[in-house]
Design an enzyme around this catalytic site. Structure first.
Site, PDB file in Angstrom:
ATOM      1  CB  SER A 129     -19.537 -27.872 -32.154  1.00 14.95           C
ATOM      2  OG  SER A 129     -20.880 -28.083 -31.985  1.00 14.95           O
ATOM      3  CE1 TYR A 135     -21.394 -22.701 -32.174  1.00 13.41           C
ATOM      4  CE2 TYR A 135     -22.865 -24.904 -32.036  1.00 13.41           C
ATOM      5  CZ  TYR A 135     -21.612 -24.229 -31.811  1.00 13.41           C
ATOM      6  OH  TYR A 135     -20.700 -24.789 -30.598  1.00 13.41           O
TER       7      TYR A 135
END
Length: 265
Positions: free
Chosen positions: A160, A173
């Site tokens: 990501s 995250y």
């Protein structure tokens, strides 16, 4: 079955597909040339009828285009299940040339207020699931690089933009995605002499269901952040993966960072 669908020129790929939305596209390079491609459904299998229906639609679409696909129910957050899923893929099609670790969960919010269950879920899926699938698949990828006509194999980890840039509200995250990037780079060096190419793809904001995992009281704020931009589509990430896995063996694409054109973070 393997004798009917696998030829020396049709690589076999496995996509673990928890990440909502990206599974709709998949690594298109394999599918366009009719190569067998398998998908693992979400964590815990397809107990959600809607998820099962979406997965069936993906398989049907691949087959309509002349490809071959099989859905394998698996909970990749357990080592035994991940090994079993990879084993089923190899049993069905005879070998494994490509693996795309696409499973992911993003549960945002201030760290001090986040339930521990959210940390555990992200670590279980984003980190442990990726490790379990990778360790199960590597022997088969190494064998494919040694024996198959391509003389190379591919492991693609979907990370990501949060693996490159940290922001408030995404601490755990970020931890998982920075970890995926570091793991991928170290493993790339280990696998290079064996001709297993290890790549990482870092999508920015993509139009998927990922935000729907966020707690309801935080969801509106997350959605508001992206309303002003034209988000990436799953096919944009699939195209990046396809470029990686269909490149000639002389080419190793180590990292692809893909942001939406309007995305400034």
């Amino acid at each position: 079955m393997a004798g009917n669908v696998v030829t020396a020129h049709r690589p076999v790929g496995l996509l673990d597909a928890f990440r909502a939305g990206l599974r709709r596209a998949g690594p298109a390079g394999h599918e366009r040339d009719g190569s067998p491609f398998l998908r693992e459904p979400p964590r815990g299998g397809c107990s959600d009828p809607a998820a099962a229906d979406r997965l069936a639609e993906v398989v049907a679409a691949i087959e309509y285009e002349g490809g071959t696909a099989q859905a394998i129910t698996s909970d990749i957050t357990t080592a035994a299940a991940a090994h079993e899923a990879v084993g089923q893929a190899v049993a069905a099609f005879g070998r494994l040339d490509t693996v795309v670790n696409n499973a992911g969960a993003m549960l945002v919010g201030p760290f001090a207020d986040a339930p521990e269950g959210e940390w555990e879920r992200m670590v279980d899926i984003n980190v442990m699931g990726l490790l379990y699938v990778t360790t199960a698949a590597l022997p088969h990828l190494i064998k494919a690089a040694e024996r198959e006509p391509r003389r190379t194999a591919d492991l693609v980890n979907i990370s990501s933009s949060a693996g490159r840039v940290a922001h408030p509200g995404t601490a755990v995250y970020n931890l998982t995605k920075f970890g995926v990037n570091g793991f991928s780079e170290a493993l790339r060096h280990e696998m290079q002499p064996l001709r297993v190419r290890v790549s990482v793809v870092e999508p920015g904001n993509v139009d998927t269901e990922l935000v729907s995992h966020t707690r309801e009281e935080l969801r509106a704020g997350v959605e508001a952040q992206t309303q002003a931009i034209e988000r990436l589509q799953p096919e944009d990430i699939a195209d990046a993966v396809a470029y990686i896995v269909t490149s000639d063996r002389r080419v190793a694409v180590n990292e692809v960072f893909v942001r939406a054109a309007d995305q400034s973070w």
